[in-house]
Design a protein around this motif. Structure first.
Motif, PDB file in Angstrom:
ATOM      1  N   ASP A   1      11.978 -45.652  -4.639  1.00 17.12           N
ATOM      2  CA  ASP A   1      11.951 -47.150  -4.182  1.00 17.12           C
ATOM      3  C   ASP A   1      12.167 -47.791  -5.486  1.00 17.12           C
ATOM      4  O   ASP A   1      10.926 -47.622  -6.199  1.00 17.12           O
ATOM      5  CB  ASP A   1      10.691 -47.272  -3.364  1.00 17.12           C
TER       6      ASP A   1
ATOM      7  N   VAL B   1      11.623 -51.668  -7.205  1.00 14.67           N
ATOM      8  CA  VAL B   1      11.382 -52.884  -6.875  1.00 14.67           C
ATOM      9  C   VAL B   1      11.874 -53.590  -8.000  1.00 14.67           C
ATOM     10  O   VAL B   1      11.525 -53.564  -9.314  1.00 14.67           O
ATOM     11  CB  VAL B   1       9.886 -53.316  -6.767  1.00 14.67           C
TER      12      VAL B   1
ATOM     13  N   HIS C   1      16.102 -46.675  -2.750  1.00 17.54           N
ATOM     14  CA  HIS C   1      16.190 -47.911  -1.797  1.00 17.54           C
ATOM     15  C   HIS C   1      15.448 -49.041  -2.845  1.00 17.54           C
ATOM     16  O   HIS C   1      14.516 -49.148  -3.283  1.00 17.54           O
ATOM     17  CB  HIS C   1      14.801 -47.614  -0.715  1.00 17.54           C
ATOM     18  N   TRP C   2      16.342 -50.120  -2.605  1.00 22.32           N
ATOM     19  CA  TRP C   2      15.942 -51.470  -3.512  1.00 22.32           C
ATOM     20  C   TRP C   2      15.027 -52.249  -2.566  1.00 22.32           C
ATOM     21  O   TRP C   2      15.388 -52.521  -1.602  1.00 22.32           O
ATOM     22  CB  TRP C   2      16.996 -52.117  -3.735  1.00 22.32           C
ATOM     23  N   HIS C   3      14.048 -52.980  -3.240  1.00 22.71           N
ATOM     24  CA  HIS C   3      13.263 -54.076  -2.525  1.00 22.71           C
ATOM     25  C   HIS C   3      13.170 -55.418  -3.711  1.00 22.71           C
ATOM     26  O   HIS C   3      13.159 -55.127  -4.887  1.00 22.71           O
ATOM     27  CB  HIS C   3      11.707 -53.245  -2.456  1.00 22.71           C
TER      28      HIS C   3
ATOM     29  N   HIS D   1      18.160 -62.318  -2.912  1.00 26.52           N
ATOM     30  CA  HIS D   1      17.342 -61.212  -2.158  1.00 26.52           C
ATOM     31  C   HIS D   1      17.760 -61.320  -0.726  1.00 26.52           C
ATOM     32  O   HIS D   1      17.873 -59.980   0.080  1.00 26.52           O
ATOM     33  CB  HIS D   1      16.135 -61.393  -2.373  1.00 26.52           C
TER      34      HIS D   1
ATOM     35  N   HIS E   1      19.381 -58.135   1.413  1.00 27.66           N
ATOM     36  CA  HIS E   1      18.810 -57.734   2.803  1.00 27.66           C
ATOM     37  C   HIS E   1      20.076 -57.626   3.604  1.00 27.66           C
ATOM     38  O   HIS E   1      20.223 -56.571   4.605  1.00 27.66           O
ATOM     39  CB  HIS E   1      17.855 -58.793   3.101  1.00 27.66           C
TER      40      HIS E   1
ATOM     41  N   ALA F   1       8.714 -58.593   2.645  1.00 26.75           N
ATOM     42  CA  ALA F   1       8.892 -57.296   2.030  1.00 26.75           C
ATOM     43  C   ALA F   1       8.256 -57.745   0.403  1.00 26.75           C
ATOM     44  O   ALA F   1       7.804 -57.010  -0.205  1.00 26.75           O
ATOM     45  CB  ALA F   1      10.272 -57.326   1.863  1.00 26.75           C
ATOM     46  N   GLU F   2       8.486 -59.354  -0.008  1.00 27.65           N
ATOM     47  CA  GLU F   2       7.934 -59.365  -1.538  1.00 27.65           C
ATOM     48  C   GLU F   2       6.491 -59.162  -1.620  1.00 27.65           C
ATOM     49  O   GLU F   2       6.139 -58.784  -2.235  1.00 27.65           O
ATOM     50  CB  GLU F   2       8.572 -60.561  -1.646  1.00 27.65           C
TER      51      GLU F   2
ATOM     52  N   TRP G   1       5.031 -55.681  -1.429  1.00 26.25           N
ATOM     53  CA  TRP G   1       5.108 -54.759  -2.855  1.00 26.25           C
ATOM     54  C   TRP G   1       3.733 -55.654  -3.615  1.00 26.25           C
ATOM     55  O   TRP G   1       3.051 -54.817  -4.552  1.00 26.25           O
ATOM     56  CB  TRP G   1       6.258 -55.014  -3.264  1.00 26.25           C
TER      57      TRP G   1
END
Length: 217
Positions: A11, A13, A42-44, A107, A111, A173-174, A177
């Motif tokens: 992951d 971020v 997986h990008w966040h 972002h 998504h 999502a922000e 994290w």
């Protein structure tokens, strides 16, 4: 019969305004290739500057204001990043008129791209659009052009940005994290439990991957 190796979950971020995010990713990618590590990325989302106005800000002014960097320090940093980027095949095109942008819309577009499995491709295209081509990512039309450039539907990209349909998802999502303690990027989490921050360099990432491979599943 030996069971196939489960891909390593990674992951990441990050923010497309972060030069160390693209450097760190390219270093990690090189280490993954060198070690032959099966993986899934997986990008966040993370916003370096959530209060940045829509028109953005001159990058050099922004760095001076946020970090207290002198023009000489800023130039030295750019030269260093350009050299490190070149080592991993990424071209930085810094200029005096380069701007920092608000990335909430980028972002949201990422998504949306994830719904068709193209988030990774769009992420790379946005890094290039900002750092190499110096395109205005504050402009929805430019964002839609970048999406179209990798084969996504430009009209739908514009619609996504216009109606902000994924705003709540991105914000959630922000916040997730941030609650995990992430305060800066890049932040790379291996298998949901091993956090590595910053651009570590290819050799360090290779060592990390080797250590992870030796850990019991």
């Amino acid at each position: 019969m030996t069971e196939p190796t489960k891909p390593l979950r990674i992951d990441i971020v990050s923010d497309v305004m972060c030069p160390w995010c693209v450097i760190g990713y390219r270093q990690l990618a090189a280490a993954l290739e060198a070690t032959g590590t099966a993986h899934e990325i997986h990008w966040h989302p993370f916003e370096l500057n959530p209060k940045m106005p829509p028109e953005g800000q001159n990058l050099r002014e922004h760095v001076a204001e946020k970090y207290g960097s002198t023009p000489e320090q800023s130039e030295e940093s750019r030269v260093r990043m350009t050299a490190i980027g070149a080592e991993v095949g990424f071209a930085f095109g810094f200029s005096d008129d380069m701007r920092m942008h608000n990335t909430f819309n980028t972002h949201q577009l990422l998504h949306w791209a994830n719904l068709s499995g193209r988030k990774h491709d769009l992420k790379q295209a946005l890094f290039t659009a900002h750092f190499t081509e110096r395109r205005n990512l504050s402009d929805d039309a430019v964002l839609a052009d970048v999406a179209a450039g990798i084969g996504l539907d430009r009209a739908e990209a514009l619609a996504v940005l216009a109606d902000q349909r994924f705003a709540a998802d991105v914000r959630a999502a922000e916040n997730h994290w941030i609650r995990q303690g992430i305060q800066g990027v890049p932040a790379v989490v291996f298998e949901g439990r091993h956090l590595v921050t910053g651009a570590q360099g290819v050799e360090n990432y290779k060592n990390i991957l080797d250590q992870l491979a030796k850990m019991p599943a």
